[in-house]
Enzyme design. Structure first.
Site, short mmCIF file in Angstrom:
data_model
loop_
_atom_site.label_atom_id
_atom_site.label_comp_id
_atom_site.label_asym_id
_atom_site.label_seq_id
_atom_site.Cartn_x
_atom_site.Cartn_y
_atom_site.Cartn_z
CE LYS A 161 -3.95 1.98 2.54
NZ LYS A 161 -4.88 1.80 3.70
CB SER A 170 -8.17 3.70 2.50
OG SER A 170 -7.33 3.14 3.49
CB SER A 211 -8.50 0.96 5.47
OG SER A 211 -9.20 2.15 5.23
N1 GLN Z 1 -13.40 4.35 5.87
C1 GLN Z 1 -12.78 4.82 7.05
C2 GLN Z 1 -12.36 6.25 6.88
O1 GLN Z 1 -12.65 6.79 5.87
C3 GLN Z 1 -11.62 3.95 7.40
C4 GLN Z 1 -10.38 4.29 6.72
C5 GLN Z 1 -9.21 3.49 7.16
O2 GLN Z 1 -9.35 2.46 7.83
N2 GLN Z 1 -8.02 3.96 6.81
O3 GLN Z 1 -11.76 6.84 7.73
#
Ligand code: GLN
Length: 488
Positions: free
Chosen positions: A80, A155, A179
């Site tokens: 990532k 994400s 994410s």
């Molecule tokens: N969807 C969540 C957010 O937008 C989680 C994102 C994440 O785990 N990095 O913050």
């Protein structure tokens, strides 16, 4: 022999050990798959073919000399774009980090490299990990490999899509509020968020430091366990890293058994408006399948889960506003060179470098931390966080592992979650796990009649990874989905 790109991580390691293939052949096959599939999926931001093949050749030479670093020497992993790999770009899919090269390895990456794993490209994400669809990437969106009119989740959408499409045997992601688990669910792969502090965050670009964890995305539970074994353990470079010895997760899978296991189904999770019937059914079916294998089903209650989304979006944005202050064009970030003074430099750097969602969160986070609002928002959110954690502690007196959906629906269509509030609400099943600091895993458990994967989430108490992974292994066996690849 099947095409090498189809091998799981464990299969690839076995093939390398038995001399059935070389690391060069394995990487070359994956590079070929990326060339064929990635134009449709767009998971990779960069992939340095020459560097990958050079690392593979070095691994093959070590193996020939009898000096392999581990059984996994020569297995590639997609990374990532918020995890530092020395000498590679680390842009968090943001324009503001355009041109930045990481000077060192994240601890998790470094440990895997010591075992011979090869970093295999940079994969896409929502900018600074803020989002649930990978549509917030500052570079381009990634598409769901099972249906490119749909999102891969986020994400870590690039990590999940790359693994699902057969472009990497496994990948690393990060999970602040879901994410890893949510994109794994939408793409039909396994995704593990470890207990807070089990994997060092050193070298992970911080979004919300008290919630962030690095974890694996893979095609099998065993592969996820292997990667956790490789990454976990105390690191003096991360002051929140847990002391003590951890690991042995992959070896413990041989004893996977759910007889006598108490599976908790949180009552509130099934009262969520918007829980799709096919997701509810998949969780129900799996609860029944586990009961058949000797588990006991118990209803548990997490009464404060209704506060989780509000709590998370206060704490995460507050921490993000502090963490992202360094991207000002002076300390970090691609500087706007045409500004007249310092303030204008800051302003223009950020205005151009950050996307809308990142700006929204910095503004919100700054607001909840500002004097006069701190007590009303941030401090109350911290108190609510404690209550949410206590709910889980109480639930784990009644059960061993919690069974839950990963997300209310299978992968949404592109653009469907473009309203930020709608997007935040879809995090309902994942964010409490980060707030409580405990562990969770998403395992593919069904396929809808239109061919979309449905994931199921298992949630374990702090440092409950051994039992979590063992239960996940049984879920994987019970789901019996076998190895599937999208036609790309
Ligand atoms: N969807 C969540 C957010 O937008 C989680 C994102 C994440 O785990 N990095 O913050």
């Amino acid at each position: 022999m099947t095409e090498l790109w189809k091998l799981t991580l464990a299969e690839a390691a076995a093939a390398l050990e038995a001399g059935r293939c070389s690391a060069h052949d394995l990487c070359a096959s994956l590079l070929g798959r990326v060339r064929a599939a990635d134009p449709q999926v767009q998971a990779f931001l960069t992939l340095d073919e020459t560097a990958v093949l050079a690392a593979a050749d070095a691994s093959d030479a070590r193996r020939r000399a009898g000096r392999s670093l581990s059984r996994f020497d020569g297995v590639p992993l997609a990374i990532k774009d918020n995890l530092s790999v020395a000498g590679q770009p680390c842009g968090c899919a943001s324009k503001i980090l355009n041109g930045y090269t990481a000077p060192y390895d994240a601890t998790a990456m470094g440990r895997l490299r010591e075992d011979g794993f090869i970093p295999f490209g940079r994969v896409n994400m929502d900018e600074f990990a803020m989002g649930s669809t990978t549509e917030n990437s500052g570079i381009r969106p990634t598409l769901n490999p099972w249906d490119t009119s749909r999102v891969p989740g986020g994400s870590s959408g690039g990590s999940a899509a790359a693994v699902a499409a057969g472009m990497a045997p496994a990948a690393l992601g990060s999970d602040t509020g879901g994410s890893i688990r949510q994109p794994a669910g939408f793409c039909g792969v396994v995704g593990l968020k470890p207990t807070y502090g089990l994997v060092s965050r050193y070298g992970l670009v911080a979004f919300a430091s008290s919630l962030d964890q690095i974890g694996p995305l893979a095609r099998t539970v065993e592969d996820a366990a292997i990667l956790l074994d490789g990454m976990c353990g105390h690191d003096p470079m991360d002051s929140t890293s847990l002391p003590g010895r951890h690991g042995g997760y992959a070896a413990a899978l041989a004893e996977a058994d759910v007889r006598g296991l108490r599976i908790g189904l949180p009552k509130e999770y099934f009262e969520v408006a918007g829980l799709a019937p096919e997701v509810r059914q998949a969780v129900e079916n799996m609860a029944a399948a586990l009961e058949q294998r000797g588990a006991r089903r118990v209803e548990v209650t997490l009464p404060r889960s209704k506060y989780a989304i509000a709590t998370y979006y206060i704490i995460a944005t507050a921490e993000a506003s502090a963490n992202l202050a360094r991207f000002d064009g002076i300390r970090y970030g691609a500087r706007a060179h045409d500004a007249d003074d310092l303030l204008a430099t800051y302003r223009q750097t950020r205005a151009r470098g950050f996307g809308d969602e990142v700006k929204r969160r910095i503004i919100l986070g700054t607001y909840v931390l500002s004097s006069g609002y701190y007590d009303a928002y941030y401090l109350r959110a911290q108190k609510a966080r404690t209550l949410i954690r206590q709910d889980f502690e109480a639930a784990y007196r009644e059960c061993d592992v919690i069974l839950a959906p990963v997300a209310p629906t299978p992968a949404p269509r592109r653009g469907e979650l473009s309203d930020p509030l709608q997007m935040y609400l879809a995090d309902i099943y994942t964010i409490s796990v980060n707030l409580a600091g405990i562990c969770g895993i998403s395992v593919p458990c069904a396929v809808t009649n239109t061919g979309l994967p449905v994931g199921l989430q298992l949630i374990g108490p702090a440092l409950g990874e051994t039992r979590l992974l063992q239960t996940a292994r049984i879920v994987e066996q019970a789901a019996a989905l076998g190895v599937r690849f999208p036609n790309l």
